[in-house]
Design a protein around this motif. Structure first.
Motif, PDB file in Angstrom:
ATOM      1  N   THR A  50       8.214  -4.365   4.500  1.00 42.03           N
ATOM      2  CA  THR A  50       9.061  -5.190   3.639  1.00 42.03           C
ATOM      3  C   THR A  50       9.021  -4.797   2.172  1.00 42.03           C
ATOM      4  O   THR A  50       9.865  -5.247   1.392  1.00 42.03           O
ATOM      5  N   SER A  51       8.058  -3.963   1.792  1.00 49.27           N
ATOM      6  CA  SER A  51       7.978  -3.539   0.390  1.00 49.27           C
ATOM      7  C   SER A  51       8.910  -2.378   0.078  1.00 49.27           C
ATOM      8  O   SER A  51       9.066  -2.003  -1.083  1.00 49.27           O
ATOM      9  N   ILE A 108      -1.832   4.674   3.911  1.00 47.31           N
ATOM     10  CA  ILE A 108      -3.032   4.007   4.389  1.00 47.31           C
ATOM     11  C   ILE A 108      -3.509   2.915   3.428  1.00 47.31           C
ATOM     12  O   ILE A 108      -4.168   1.959   3.836  1.00 47.31           O
ATOM     13  N   GLU A 109      -3.155   3.029   2.149  1.00 43.02           N
ATOM     14  CA  GLU A 109      -3.592   2.017   1.190  1.00 43.02           C
ATOM     15  C   GLU A 109      -2.616   0.843   1.083  1.00 43.02           C
ATOM     16  O   GLU A 109      -2.841  -0.095   0.314  1.00 43.02           O
ATOM     17  N   MET A 110      -1.531   0.846   1.870  1.00 48.01           N
ATOM     18  CA  MET A 110      -0.528  -0.218   1.802  1.00 48.01           C
ATOM     19  C   MET A 110      -1.131  -1.562   2.208  1.00 48.01           C
ATOM     20  O   MET A 110      -1.930  -1.655   3.141  1.00 48.01           O
ATOM     21  N   ASP A 111      -0.753  -2.611   1.515  1.00 40.86           N
ATOM     22  CA  ASP A 111      -1.148  -3.974   1.866  1.00 40.86           C
ATOM     23  C   ASP A 111      -0.534  -4.318   3.224  1.00 40.86           C
ATOM     24  O   ASP A 111       0.683  -4.318   3.394  1.00 40.86           O
ATOM     25  N   TRP A 112      -1.377  -4.633   4.206  1.00 42.21           N
ATOM     26  CA  TRP A 112      -0.880  -4.873   5.562  1.00 42.21           C
ATOM     27  C   TRP A 112      -0.070  -6.162   5.677  1.00 42.21           C
ATOM     28  O   TRP A 112       0.587  -6.392   6.684  1.00 42.21           O
ATOM     29  N   GLY A 119      -1.312  -8.343   8.332  1.00 43.31           N
ATOM     30  CA  GLY A 119      -2.464  -8.800   7.569  1.00 43.31           C
ATOM     31  C   GLY A 119      -2.864 -10.232   7.842  1.00 43.31           C
ATOM     32  O   GLY A 119      -3.945 -10.669   7.434  1.00 43.31           O
ATOM     33  N   GLN A 120      -2.010 -10.994   8.543  1.00 47.45           N
ATOM     34  CA  GLN A 120      -2.341 -12.385   8.853  1.00 47.45           C
ATOM     35  C   GLN A 120      -3.312 -12.502  10.015  1.00 47.45           C
ATOM     36  O   GLN A 120      -3.990 -13.520  10.138  1.00 47.45           O
ATOM     37  N   PHE A 121      -3.351 -11.508  10.903  1.00 51.36           N
ATOM     38  CA  PHE A 121      -4.298 -11.639  12.014  1.00 51.36           C
ATOM     39  C   PHE A 121      -5.320 -10.503  12.066  1.00 51.36           C
ATOM     40  O   PHE A 121      -6.310 -10.602  12.772  1.00 51.36           O
ATOM     41  N   ILE A 122      -5.110  -9.423  11.322  1.00 53.48           N
ATOM     42  CA  ILE A 122      -6.197  -8.463  11.082  1.00 53.48           C
ATOM     43  C   ILE A 122      -6.597  -8.676   9.632  1.00 53.48           C
ATOM     44  O   ILE A 122      -6.031  -8.094   8.709  1.00 53.48           O
ATOM     45  N   LYS A 123      -7.561  -9.552   9.426  1.00 55.29           N
ATOM     46  CA  LYS A 123      -7.875 -10.082   8.091  1.00 55.29           C
ATOM     47  C   LYS A 123      -9.006  -9.302   7.431  1.00 55.29           C
ATOM     48  O   LYS A 123     -10.041  -9.846   7.074  1.00 55.29           O
TER      49      LYS A 123
END
Length: 425
Positions: free
Chosen positions: A211-212, A249-253, A417-421
Motif C-alpha cells: 500500500t505504500s 526487506i526493510e519495508m514496514d510489514w 504486520g498485524q499478526f506477525i508482530k
C-alpha cells in the motif's frame, strides 16, 4: 515482543546522497565514498562505492550490519567518514558522527525517514563553504532466521524451510483456508510475499498489495488440473497462489495488505465474442485491425487496441454507455498479451474482473494495482487495476480466453504486520 536473538539486531543503513562537497584536486571534483563504522562494537566497518568527479554524489546504497542491541539502546555512535578516492592514497575529507537512538528508525508510509546531517570537514577552510550535508536513513531488517524462530514460537502449525529460506504461516482462524508464504531471496535484500488458498474454491477471492507504493504487481497462479499443487520442500499443497514480488526487506510489514472477498460470477464471455462485436474477423495484425475495427481506442506507439466494455455489456459498437473497463490486445513478436484495464468508475464498486485460458496449460497471469488510479489514453480515463495474460502463444483460439466479471462482497482486510508482530527490540 522481542526478536528471537536476544541482544542482537540487524540494521540497514542507507547512504542516499551528499551535497556541496569541496573541491580537493586541482583538476576535476572530488571522487567521494563513505566509510561507516559503529563505535564500541565488534562489527567491521563498511564503505560505499566511490563516485567519480562529483560534489553532489547520489549513492542510494544499503549497508547491512548485525549489531548488539546495546548499540541502539545504549546510545552508541556511528561514524560516517567521507573520503576522496585517489590513485596513490585516499584522503579523509570530512565526517558525520551520529548518536544511534530509536528515533532514527522512524517510518512514514512504510519507508524509513531520511535524515540530513551537517558534514564537519577535516580542513577548516572547507567548513566556511556553503553548508553541505550527508543524507542517511536507518531501518531494522528481519533476517530469515529471526522471523522463522519468532513464527515457530508464536504461531502454531507454521512450517519453516531453513535450507531455502522460506516459511509458511497460517492466517488467523477467521481467515481459514489461507496460508501466508514468506520467501527470502538469496541476495538478502528482498522478500516475496505469497498467499496460498489451501482448500478447493469455495467462492473466495484473495488480493494482495504493497500500500505504500503507487503500483503493486502481483502474480496469480492456479492449478491446471484442479488438483492441489505441492509447495516445494514441505508437505503443504495449494489451489491458488497470489504473489507480491521483491518487497524491500526493510519495508514496514504493516504496508503489506491482504484482502479476502466472497465472490460470485456476474457474467463470463469468451474474448472472441467481445472482439467480434467490433468487427474482428480471422487473424489480424495491428495494422489491419486498426483499419478494420470500429468503436475501439488505438495506441499506435505500443501497437495496442482497447476494446471498451460498458458496465452493462451489449454487443454493439453503437452503445454509448461509458466503459467500465477495457480489454486490450497487445502484439509482440511471437505472441500477444491479453489484458483487462479496470477503470475508476462508480459501476466498479464491489466488482472484480478476471481473464483465464481454458484448454491449454498456462500460468503467466499477473495483476497490477494502481494507487492512486493511473491516467490512460491521454488522461481521458483512469485505471485502478490491470489483469494480464502475458505471452499468449499465437494460435490459441480467442474462444478459449474468458473475460469474467465478479461481484465481490463481505470484504476483509488484514496487514501482515498485524499478526506477525515482530519488533526489533
Amino acid at each position: 515482543m522481542t526478536a528471537m536473538f536476544p541482544g542482537r539486531i540487524t540494521l540497514a543503513l542507507t547512504l542516499h546522497r551528499a551535497t556541496n562537497l569541496p573541491k580537493t584536486d586541482r583538476i576535476g571534483h572530488i571522487d567521494p565514498y563513505v566509510k561507516v563504522s559503529f563505535q564500541s562494537t565488534q562489527c567491521k566497518s563498511q564503505k560505499s562505492s566511490a563516485l567519480s568527479d562529483t560534489p553532489d554524489p547520489v549513492w542510494n546504497e544499503k549497508l547491512i550490519f548485525n549489531l548488539e542491541e546495546a548499540v541502539v539502546t545504549g546510545g552508541h555512535t556511528v561514524m560516517l567518514e567521507i573520503y576522496d578516492e585517489d590513485t596513490f592514497r585516499d584522503e579523509r575529507v570530512g565526517f558525520v558522527e551520529v548518536t544511534v537512538t530509536r528515533e532514527l528508525f522512524g517510518v512514514v508510509a512504510g519507508k524509513a525517514i531520511r535524515h540530513q546531517f551537517p558534514i564537519t570537514y577535516v580542513k577548516s577552510k572547507h567548513n566556511t563553504l556553503a553548508q553541505s550535508y550527508l543524507e542517511v536513513s536507518f531501518s531494522c531488517v528481519y533476517s530469515y532466521d529471526t522471523v522463522a524462530r519468532w513464527v515457530q514460537n508464536n504461531i502454531p502449525a507454521s512450517v519453516c524451510n531453513f535450507m531455502d529460506k522460506r516459511l509458511y504461516v497460517p492466517f488467523p482462524p477467521e481467515w481459514h483456508g489461507l496460508l501466508l508464504g514468506l520467501e527470502f531471496e538469496n541476495g538478502g535484500d528482498k522478500i516475496d510475499f505469497k498467499v496460498f488458498t489451501t482448500i478447493p474454491d469455495e467462492g473466495t477471492y484473495v488480493d494482495l498489495a504493497l500500500t505504500s507504493e503507487p503500483k503493486s504487481r502481483i502474480r496469480r497462479r492456479g492449478t491446471v488440473t484442479g488438483e492441489p499443487t505441492p509447495i516445494k520442500g514441505t508437505h503443504l499443497r495449494y489451489y491458488e497462489e497470489v504473489k507480491l514480488d521483491d518487497v524491500p526487506i526493510e519495508m514496514d510489514w504493516n504496508m503489506v495488505a491482504v484482502w479476502k472477498f466472497k465472490k460470485s460470477s456476474v457474467e463470463s464471455i469468451d474474448l472472441a465474442k467481445i472482439v467480434q462485436a467490433h468487427g474482428w474477423k480471422g487473424t489480424l495484425s495491428y495494422q489491419a485491425a486498426s483499419q478494420i475495427l470500429q468503436g475501439v481506442e488505438l495506441d499506435p506507439q505500443d501497437e495496442t487496441i482497447y476494446f471498451p466494455l460498458p458496465s452493462q455489456y451489449t454487443f454493439t459498437t453503437e452503445d454509448l454507455i461509458e466503459p467500465s473497463s477495457f480489454v486490450l490486445v497487445d502484439w509482440d513478436k511471437n505472441n500477444c498479451d491479453m489484458k483487462i484495464l479496470v477503470l475508476d468508475t462508480p459501476s466498479n464498486a464491489g466488482v472484480g474482473y478476471d481473464l483465464s485460458i481454458t484448454g491449454v496449460e498456462y500460468n503467466k497471469k499477473t495483476s497490477d494495482v494502481y494507487v492512486p488510479p493511473r491516467p490512460i489514453l491521454g488522461g481521458r480515463y483512469r485505471a485502478t487495476r490491470r489483469v494480464e495474460l502475458d505471452d499468449v502463444p499465437y494460435g490459441v483460439p480467442l474462444t478459449n480466453i474468458k473475460w469474467e466479471k465478479l461481484r465481490l462482497e463481505e470484504g476483509k482486510e488484514l496487514r501482515v504486520g498485524q499478526f506477525i508482530k515482530l519488533t526489533p527490540w
